[in-house]
Design a protein around this motif. Sequence first.
Motif, PDB file in Angstrom:
ATOM      1  N   VAL A 314       0.832  -1.208   0.000  1.00 54.10           N
ATOM      2  CA  VAL A 314       0.000   0.000   0.000  1.00 54.10           C
ATOM      3  C   VAL A 314       0.863   1.254   0.000  1.00 54.10           C
ATOM      4  CG1 VAL A 314      -1.566   1.386   1.419  1.00 54.10           C
ATOM      5  CG2 VAL A 314      -2.039  -1.047   1.057  1.00 54.10           C
ATOM      6  N   ASN A 315       1.870   1.289   0.849  1.00 54.97           N
ATOM      7  CA  ASN A 315       2.719   2.481   0.925  1.00 54.97           C
ATOM      8  C   ASN A 315       3.508   2.707  -0.346  1.00 54.97           C
ATOM      9  OD1 ASN A 315       2.006   3.444   3.501  1.00 54.97           O
ATOM     10  ND2 ASN A 315       3.354   1.971   4.508  1.00 54.97           N
ATOM     11  N   ARG A 316       3.842   1.638  -1.051  1.00 51.35           N
ATOM     12  CA  ARG A 316       4.536   1.797  -2.330  1.00 51.35           C
ATOM     13  C   ARG A 316       3.581   2.308  -3.411  1.00 51.35           C
ATOM     14  NH1 ARG A 316       7.385  -3.136  -1.194  1.00 51.35           N
ATOM     15  NH2 ARG A 316       6.294  -4.270  -2.833  1.00 51.35           N
ATOM     16  N   LEU A 317       2.346   1.845  -3.377  1.00 51.41           N
ATOM     17  CA  LEU A 317       1.360   2.295  -4.355  1.00 51.41           C
ATOM     18  C   LEU A 317       0.923   3.735  -4.095  1.00 51.41           C
ATOM     19  CD1 LEU A 317      -0.901  -0.885  -4.578  1.00 51.41           C
ATOM     20  CD2 LEU A 317       0.641  -0.030  -6.349  1.00 51.41           C
ATOM     21  N   ALA A 318       0.914   4.152  -2.835  1.00 54.47           N
ATOM     22  CA  ALA A 318       0.491   5.512  -2.455  1.00 54.47           C
ATOM     23  C   ALA A 318      -0.823   5.880  -3.130  1.00 54.47           C
ATOM     24  CB  ALA A 318       1.587   6.526  -2.802  1.00 54.47           C
ATOM     25  N   PRO A 319      -1.899   5.146  -2.828  1.00 54.45           N
ATOM     26  CA  PRO A 319      -3.137   5.322  -3.579  1.00 54.45           C
ATOM     27  C   PRO A 319      -3.893   6.601  -3.246  1.00 54.45           C
ATOM     28  CG  PRO A 319      -3.487   3.814  -1.760  1.00 54.45           C
ATOM     29  CD  PRO A 319      -2.014   4.117  -1.779  1.00 54.45           C
ATOM     30  N   GLU A 320      -4.707   6.996  -4.187  1.00 52.19           N
ATOM     31  CA  GLU A 320      -5.614   8.121  -3.982  1.00 52.19           C
ATOM     32  C   GLU A 320      -6.612   7.785  -2.862  1.00 52.19           C
ATOM     33  OE1 GLU A 320      -8.839  10.697  -6.649  1.00 52.19           O
ATOM     34  OE2 GLU A 320      -8.200   8.715  -7.303  1.00 52.19           O
ATOM     35  N   HIS A 321      -7.285   6.645  -2.983  1.00 56.36           N
ATOM     36  CA  HIS A 321      -8.223   6.167  -1.963  1.00 56.36           C
ATOM     37  C   HIS A 321      -7.718   4.848  -1.390  1.00 56.36           C
ATOM     38  CE1 HIS A 321     -10.679   8.305  -5.074  1.00 56.36           C
ATOM     39  NE2 HIS A 321     -11.187   8.908  -4.003  1.00 56.36           N
ATOM     40  N   LEU A 322      -7.730   4.725  -0.078  1.00 58.61           N
ATOM     41  CA  LEU A 322      -7.359   3.469   0.573  1.00 58.61           C
ATOM     42  C   LEU A 322      -8.471   3.065   1.538  1.00 58.61           C
ATOM     43  CD1 LEU A 322      -5.427   1.174   1.459  1.00 58.61           C
ATOM     44  CD2 LEU A 322      -4.496   2.777   3.153  1.00 58.61           C
ATOM     45  N   GLU A 323      -9.008   1.868   1.333  1.00 60.85           N
ATOM     46  CA  GLU A 323      -9.962   1.308   2.281  1.00 60.85           C
ATOM     47  C   GLU A 323      -9.275   0.218   3.098  1.00 60.85           C
ATOM     48  OE1 GLU A 323     -14.148   1.911  -0.203  1.00 60.85           O
ATOM     49  OE2 GLU A 323     -13.552  -0.081   0.499  1.00 60.85           O
ATOM     50  N   ILE A 324      -9.452   0.267   4.413  1.00 57.61           N
ATOM     51  CA  ILE A 324      -8.893  -0.762   5.298  1.00 57.61           C
ATOM     52  C   ILE A 324     -10.055  -1.555   5.876  1.00 57.61           C
ATOM     53  CG2 ILE A 324      -7.468  -1.222   7.309  1.00 57.61           C
ATOM     54  CD1 ILE A 324      -5.983   1.338   6.816  1.00 57.61           C
ATOM     55  N   LEU A 325     -10.250  -2.757   5.355  1.00 50.37           N
ATOM     56  CA  LEU A 325     -11.358  -3.624   5.769  1.00 50.37           C
ATOM     57  C   LEU A 325     -10.797  -4.827   6.506  1.00 50.37           C
ATOM     58  CD1 LEU A 325     -13.621  -3.444   2.572  1.00 50.37           C
ATOM     59  CD2 LEU A 325     -13.698  -2.048   4.633  1.00 50.37           C
ATOM     60  N   VAL A 326     -10.391  -4.576   7.733  1.00 52.30           N
ATOM     61  CA  VAL A 326      -9.839  -5.630   8.591  1.00 52.30           C
ATOM     62  C   VAL A 326     -10.552  -5.563   9.938  1.00 52.30           C
ATOM     63  CG1 VAL A 326      -7.592  -5.537   7.424  1.00 52.30           C
ATOM     64  CG2 VAL A 326      -7.990  -4.144   9.467  1.00 52.30           C
ATOM     65  N   GLN A 327     -10.318  -6.560  10.783  1.00 49.01           N
ATOM     66  CA  GLN A 327     -11.029  -6.635  12.060  1.00 49.01           C
ATOM     67  C   GLN A 327     -10.780  -5.420  12.957  1.00 49.01           C
ATOM     68  OE1 GLN A 327     -10.384 -10.549  13.943  1.00 49.01           O
ATOM     69  NE2 GLN A 327     -12.611 -10.683  14.031  1.00 49.01           N
ATOM     70  N   GLU A 328      -9.518  -4.952  13.001  1.00 48.17           N
ATOM     71  CA  GLU A 328      -9.174  -3.808  13.846  1.00 48.17           C
ATOM     72  C   GLU A 328      -8.542  -2.705  12.989  1.00 48.17           C
ATOM     73  OE1 GLU A 328      -9.968  -3.530  16.915  1.00 48.17           O
ATOM     74  OE2 GLU A 328     -10.645  -5.587  17.277  1.00 48.17           O
ATOM     75  N   PRO A 329      -9.341  -1.993  12.202  1.00 46.81           N
ATOM     76  CA  PRO A 329      -8.767  -1.037  11.242  1.00 46.81           C
ATOM     77  C   PRO A 329      -7.975   0.099  11.883  1.00 46.81           C
ATOM     78  CG  PRO A 329     -11.150  -0.778  11.394  1.00 46.81           C
ATOM     79  CD  PRO A 329     -10.801  -2.034  12.127  1.00 46.81           C
ATOM     80  N   PHE A 330      -8.392   0.546  13.068  1.00 40.60           N
ATOM     81  CA  PHE A 330      -7.698   1.680  13.695  1.00 40.60           C
ATOM     82  C   PHE A 330      -6.271   1.316  14.103  1.00 40.60           C
ATOM     83  CE2 PHE A 330     -12.047   3.141  14.048  1.00 40.60           C
ATOM     84  CZ  PHE A 330     -11.927   4.500  13.825  1.00 40.60           C
TER      85      PHE A 330
END
Length: 429
Positions: A314-330
Amino acid sequence: MKVIPASEFSLKREVEYGSPEQNERVRFIIEEVRQHGDEALRRFAKEFDRVELQELRVKDSEIQDAYGKVDQEFLEAIREAAVNIRRFHEKQLRSSWMDLQPDGTILGQVMRPLRRVGLYVPGGKAAYPSSVLMNAIPAQVAGVPEIVMVTPPATAGVEGIDPHILVAAAEAGVREIYRVGGAQAVAALAYGTESIAPADKVVGPGNIYVALAKRYVFGVVDIDSIAGPSEIVVLADEFADASYIAADLLSQAEHDEMASAILVTPSETLAQAVKLEVERQLAELPRREIAEQSIRDYGAILTVSTLEEGIDIVNRLAPEHLEILVQEPFAYIGKIENAGAIFLGPYSSEPVGDYFAGPNHVLPTNGTARFSSPLNVDHFMKKSSVIYYSKEALLRDGGKIMSLARHEGLEAHARAIEIRLEKEGDSRG
């Protein structure tokens, strides 16, 4: 949608340099507007939009009439979205400051809004009232006294503008609107014409000709960015809902054939489920052909060994929008270094940010989230440094200032200090 190990994936980003022919065409259009003003704007409107323009400026009566052409549901939604966007951006406001030193020296910074900002709004193939709010409201919060909007006529042969665009502009406090689009509109905002006063900054999305025109006039005026195709990356674990992920990936794929939609996951089971769900949902989309090509050319499901490896991707892609869909996103926010906007949890779908939540949807693309930020109030302000040096401070520091100046070979700089030291009876340095 292809499922591949992340180690085998390489996203070739498209940079909006344009072809030599496109660049030459943009240069010609801009120079014509510089030399011929309104006449060139009318000529290009006839050539590109097939419209014989009588009035460049939209009348107040047209804006009022637009309210009768939109439904109440839209009006209520746009007003509530505007409240959310304004509330969010008001928290970004910064104040001027002054720091008084014990020796009487005062150092500070004065914050001022830009005087005049030009907002470009696409209006040919589609209308984007949400973009009006996202660009105009931060400028208004910053205190910009003059916000001018340009947008092409909505339909070939008709001078009218989509009423949803006009209503959004009015709700955002924009009343100076011109029915001009393309590179010629950017030129008018940069250099001015008989009807359109020049702006200090040009913001807003557009096609390749608008992007190249903004690049061309940068330096004469400021610009927000050169936006590339839309991007979304979803980082998900085995507990995520495949149908949610597929829908969110397609929400960006339908923008443009060159949009990028990527899932990063350590779960092979989820990867396969999302692949099937994308295919199922694609069949039902009105903009299927666009989304299908985007998914085929720039979409991927990347499998990783762990979520930590996924974060590196993710950090290499540096996306415009990033969704974090995991159990503990924070738990993962602090590990994300590069992303335009971060959406946490299953109910924070990307369109929530696009339209309604409040944060700006004008975001860095093409990996530029490595060094740039979403459009914000600071983009519409400028800073001036304030320096008041006391006599005591100059006598103390003068010799050091002269030394630095002379090491750079700038004797007049040194003498500007020396003459003051001598006059004050101090020969140091």
